[in-house]
Design an enzyme around this catalytic site. Structure first.
Site: not given
Ligand SMILES: *Cc1c(COP(=O)(O)O)cnc(C)c1O
Length: 420
Positions: A126, A205, A230-231, A380
């Site tokens: 990410f 992560d 939140y996912k 996606r």
């Molecule tokens: C959604 C996501 C994030 C989100 O990070 P935030 O700090 O909440 O914005 C981080 N890493 C990955 C791999 C994600 O999919």
């Protein structure tokens, strides 16, 4: 491969988890929601809790709330998340955002490996994770280099090249366990063992794997992890994240944002920082209680369903989706941008198309399907087995075919909206 709608209805009728859909708010039954991997749906029980939090807990209990469950919420909910990711209850805590937790744990890890200068990651990670690492490298004086190993095809993780890159100069290996575009699922145990053989630490992560695939942090020997609520955890927009630190590392690592919530005795108000024992040292300041508290009922739903049952359904559903893609969408120019092997992917499928952005916008505006668009050409499709039905998947692919057959994408020639 049967492509008729009756077959989808039959799969739903035989699905032992189908009833969980009623536990969520489905405001518009015609809307096909395939974005639970960006923002999970609202659990019905969270509505009652939100009202209670505001009206009674805040409105009536006021400051007393801190001794009535708020102060301990980060640890209590962390302990529940621990059950989803193969960790002990005292190894996980809810705090801050995923990005901030990455900062805290990556700095702690680099400081625990003095003299080693390489951070290894990949180009499927990410972007925010790489941005944070770049900021850390600068902050720590520019001695660290970040080695971003390239995926062979933009879909599969470069597992062999990563293993080959690990050496006596590697301080940290950090990857997304399930990668955000293609859904590739890394071999956590194998890569962690390889990193340990080189003397490096690992930081995973879990944002796209917590609540979507069984995760076994303890069994994999993983050192550190972070993830999003939140996912797939359905904690609500911007809900705080969590972090994991293996128990035997907790006393060795220090939180670089050393605030009072991580102090040994915060309510002594002493002027020197002394880290708390255990996982609480990785807290910093006052946590947002309204959004923290709403994570709990959502995690309870996942625990009730069970990760093995959820994974089994998710694999059936992504296989079904891939089958429909092959039969109905591949002839219309859609490509599969996710691993073909269900054992090597998480719970979302990315389909590519030369007109991907226009298709995405036409699906949202004209056909009531909500996927996400990820540049340059990915549509996606997030499958969330707690509430996605087989009929949803069937209907989404039918509408995706229509958008191309009727060239509905051609109307959307404008730039992408700010948030895709
Ligand atoms: C959604 C996501 C994030 C989100 O990070 P935030 O700090 O909440 O914005 C981080 N890493 C990955 C791999 C994600 O999919």
């Amino acid at each position: 491969m049967r492509t008729d709608i009756d077959y989808a209805h039959g799969l739903d009728a035989a699905d032992p988890l189908a009833h969980f859909r009623d536990r969520f708010v489905i405001a518009d039954p015609d809307l096909i929601y395939l974005d639970g991997n960006s923002l999970g749906r609202l659990p019905r029980v969270s509505i009652e809790l939100a009202a209670d939090l505001v009206q009674r807990q805040w409105g009536e209990r006021l400051i007393r709330g801190w001794n009535e469950g708020w102060w301990t919420a980060c640890q209590r909910i962390g302990a529940k998340i621990a059950q989803l990711i193969g960790a002990q209850p005292d190894e996980v805590i809810v705090a801050d955002s995923t990005s901030v937790n990455l900062f805290k744990l990556a700095v702690a890890a680099l400081r625990a490996r003095p003299g080693r200068r390489t951070i290894v990651s990949d180009d499927l990670n990410f972007p925010s994770d790489l941005y944070i690492l770049q900021g850390i490298a600068e902050l720590l004086g520019g001695q660290h280099r970040i080695d971003v190993i390239a995926s062979p095809d933009g879909i599969h993780g470069p597992e062999e090249a990563l293993r080959a890159r690990l050496d006596g100069d590697t301080a940290l290996l950090t990857l997304s366990h399930v990668v955000f575009k293609s859904g590739y699922l890394y071999d956590m145990a194998g890569l962690t063992a390889a990193a340990h053989a080189a003397g490096a630490l690992t930081l995973w992560d879990l944002s796209h794997s917590v609540g979507s695939v069984p995760v076994d942090l303890n069994g994999s020997g993983a050192d550190l992890a972070i993830g999003c609520t939140y996912k797939y955890l359905n904690g609500g927009p911007g809900a705080p994240a969590f972090l994991y630190v293996r128990r035997d590392l907790q006393e060795q690592l220090l939180n670089p944002i050393s605030g009072w919530w991580g102090q040994a005795r915060p309510f002594d108000f002493g002027l020197g920082y002394r880290p708390a024992e255990g996982i609480r040292r990785f807290l910093t300041g006052t946590q947002p209680m309204l959004s923290t508290a709403l994570i709990e009922p959502a995690v309870d739903l996942l625990l009730e369903a069970g990760m093995d049952a959820l994974r089994a359904k998710s694999q059936r559903q992504t296989e079904y989706l891939v089958g429909l893609w092959e039969a109905l969408l591949a002839p219309l120019g859609y490509t599969l941008n996710s691993p073909r092997d269900p054992a090597r992917r998480g719970s979302h499928i990315s389909l590519g198309h030369a007109e991907a952005l226009g298709i995405d916008l036409a699906l949202i505006e004209d056909r009531l399907v909500l996927p996400d668009y990820r540049a340059p050409d990915n549509i996606r499709l997030g499958v969330t087995p707690l509430y996605t039905s087989f009929v949803d998947i069937h209907e989404a692919t039918r509408r995706m075919a229509e958008v191309v057959e009727q060239r509905l994408f051609a109307r959307y020639t404008t730039a992408a909206p700010e948030v895709t």
